[in-house]
Write an enzyme that holds these catalytic residues in place. Structure first.
Site, PDB file in Angstrom:
ATOM      1  CG  ASP A  80      21.190 -36.694 116.867  1.00 13.46           C
ATOM      2  OD1 ASP A  80      21.297 -36.345 117.985  1.00 13.46           O
ATOM      3  OD2 ASP A  80      20.269 -37.557 116.550  1.00 13.46           O
ATOM      4  CG  HIS A 178      18.918 -43.591 121.177  1.00 12.57           C
ATOM      5  ND1 HIS A 178      20.235 -43.680 121.122  1.00 12.57           N
ATOM      6  CD2 HIS A 178      18.579 -42.323 121.159  1.00 12.57           C
ATOM      7  CE1 HIS A 178      20.673 -42.416 121.457  1.00 12.57           C
ATOM      8  NE2 HIS A 178      19.724 -41.554 121.251  1.00 12.57           N
ATOM      9  N   GLY A 179      14.855 -45.112 120.319  1.00  8.19           N
ATOM     10  CA  GLY A 179      13.806 -45.863 119.683  1.00  8.19           C
ATOM     11  C   GLY A 179      12.751 -46.582 120.721  1.00  8.19           C
ATOM     12  CG  HIS A 206      19.589 -37.857 123.131  1.00 11.36           C
ATOM     13  ND1 HIS A 206      20.242 -37.973 121.896  1.00 11.36           N
ATOM     14  CD2 HIS A 206      20.073 -36.791 123.723  1.00 11.36           C
ATOM     15  CE1 HIS A 206      21.079 -36.992 121.894  1.00 11.36           C
ATOM     16  NE2 HIS A 206      20.803 -36.136 122.641  1.00 11.36           N
ATOM     17  N   GLY A 207      15.814 -39.982 123.204  1.00  8.27           N
ATOM     18  CA  GLY A 207      15.059 -41.235 123.336  1.00  8.27           C
ATOM     19  C   GLY A 207      13.760 -40.976 124.162  1.00  8.27           C
ATOM     20  CB  ALA A 208      11.301 -38.080 123.903  1.00 10.08           C
ATOM     21  CB  SER A 209      10.249 -42.859 121.057  1.00  5.69           C
ATOM     22  OG  SER A 209      10.838 -42.095 120.287  1.00  5.69           O
ATOM     23  CB  VAL A 229      10.998 -35.839 119.133  1.00  5.89           C
ATOM     24  CG1 VAL A 229       9.984 -36.624 118.297  1.00  5.89           C
ATOM     25  CG2 VAL A 229      10.614 -35.620 120.309  1.00  5.89           C
ATOM     26  CB  THR A 231      11.391 -43.333 117.282  1.00  6.75           C
ATOM     27  OG1 THR A 231      12.631 -43.366 117.632  1.00  6.75           O
ATOM     28  CG2 THR A 231      10.640 -44.579 116.984  1.00  6.75           C
TER      29      THR A 231
HETATM   30 ZN    ZN Z   1      20.161 -39.648 120.651  1.00  3.56          ZN
END
Ligand code: ZN
Length: 287
Positions: A80, A178-179, A206-209, A229, A231
């Site tokens: 990553d 992110h997060g 990125h940052g699907a949360s 994924v 977080t």
């Molecule tokens: Zn990322």
């Protein structure tokens, strides 16, 4: 079984879903994620972050490579966000088939130059480079970027970027963060469609949360092929450990049921498995 990241993404994307790329940090988390994939008979990507590799080095990588190799489903390994070409080369030598060479905080021309070097390096290992254009607000591995500073991926620039770098995957910024965030991030689907039309490599979100099932499935239908994924699984794992601590109190009694370290590890792993199952189902069973 261990499989190349690009082969895996192409297999899944042909069926109309996205591959979930899970960040892992230890063997218990890895085990929970792999069991989820095996139960659902779905391929996955396992990713390690730079900080984990700095902290735990080759033993952590070796455990992750072995977990991928013995898994009952195809598993690919990705490094990553990494800005260090030496570390990228080291991970490719250790058996990863792809890495995110993250030059997204550089000016465009410098990002191109950096990514080109990473692509040339990866070619020597028959590996693929995920690149990033536009950067994400939020935190990852201790880096914090104010949300207001976040810049979104420019579709025309994205095409130039891929043409000039030869990157095999493109991580995009369309409002994803992110997060977790205090309010759910809203995705710029129009921008996603424009990038998709300009670029012929698989796109990564990125940052699907916090985006929610509907948003994620919409993004996948519009062309997202790899969903990162971190977080959800990570925080579920932490909560499982915290809950165990509350339950056993300050002095665990190893003679009692569920007080032992093995119970703690199994419980946290099973929790990670439950959350990973939801994420894989969400990305593969589009409604
Ligand atoms: Zn990322």
């Amino acid at each position: 079984m261990l499989i190349h990241t690009i082969d895996l993404i192409q297999q899944v994307h042909k069926r109309g879903g996205a591959v979930v790329a899970f960040n892992t940090y230890n063997l218990e988390l890895t085990r929970g994620i792999v069991v989820a994939a095996e139960q659902l008979q779905q391929p996955i990507i396992l990713q390690l972050g730079v900080q984990s590799i700095k902290d735990y080095g080759e033993p952590l990588v070796a455990a992750t490579v072995t977990a991928a190799r013995v898994a009952q489903v195809p598993v690919a390994l990705n490094l990553d966000h990494c800005f260090d070409l030496d570390m990228i080369e080291q991970c490719l030598a250790w058996g990863f088939s792809s890495a995110l060479a993250d030059g997204s905080r550089l000016p465009f021309a410098d990002n191109v130059a950096f990514t080109r070097r990473a692509v040339a390096l990866a070619a020597r290992y028959n590996a693929a480079i995920e690149a990033e254009l536009g950067y994400l607000a939020g935190t990852e591995d201790g880096i914090t970027v104010a949300q207001k500073e976040a810049s979104l991926t420019d579709p025309t620039r994205a095409r130039e970027f891929i043409e000039q770098t030869g990157a095999a995957l493109l991580a995009i910024s369309i409002g994803n963060v992110h997060g977790y965030t205090s309010s759910p991030p809203s995705l710029d689907f129009e921008r996603l469609a424009q990038v998709e039309a300009q670029v012929d490599v698989p796109l990564v979100l990125h940052g699907a949360s916090g985006i929610g099932k509907e948003g994620i499935q919409h993004a996948i239908r519009m062309g997202i092929a790899k969903l990162n994924v971190n977080t959800e699984v990570r925080s579920a794992f932490v909560k499982a450990i915290a809950g165990w601590g509350v339950r056993v109190g300050p002095e665990p009694d190893l003679r009692q049921k569920d007080h032992d370290l093995l119970d703690l590890m199994q419980g946290a792993s099973a929790t990670a498995c439950r959350v990973a199952t939801q994420m894989i189902q969400m990305s593969t069973l589009l409604e």
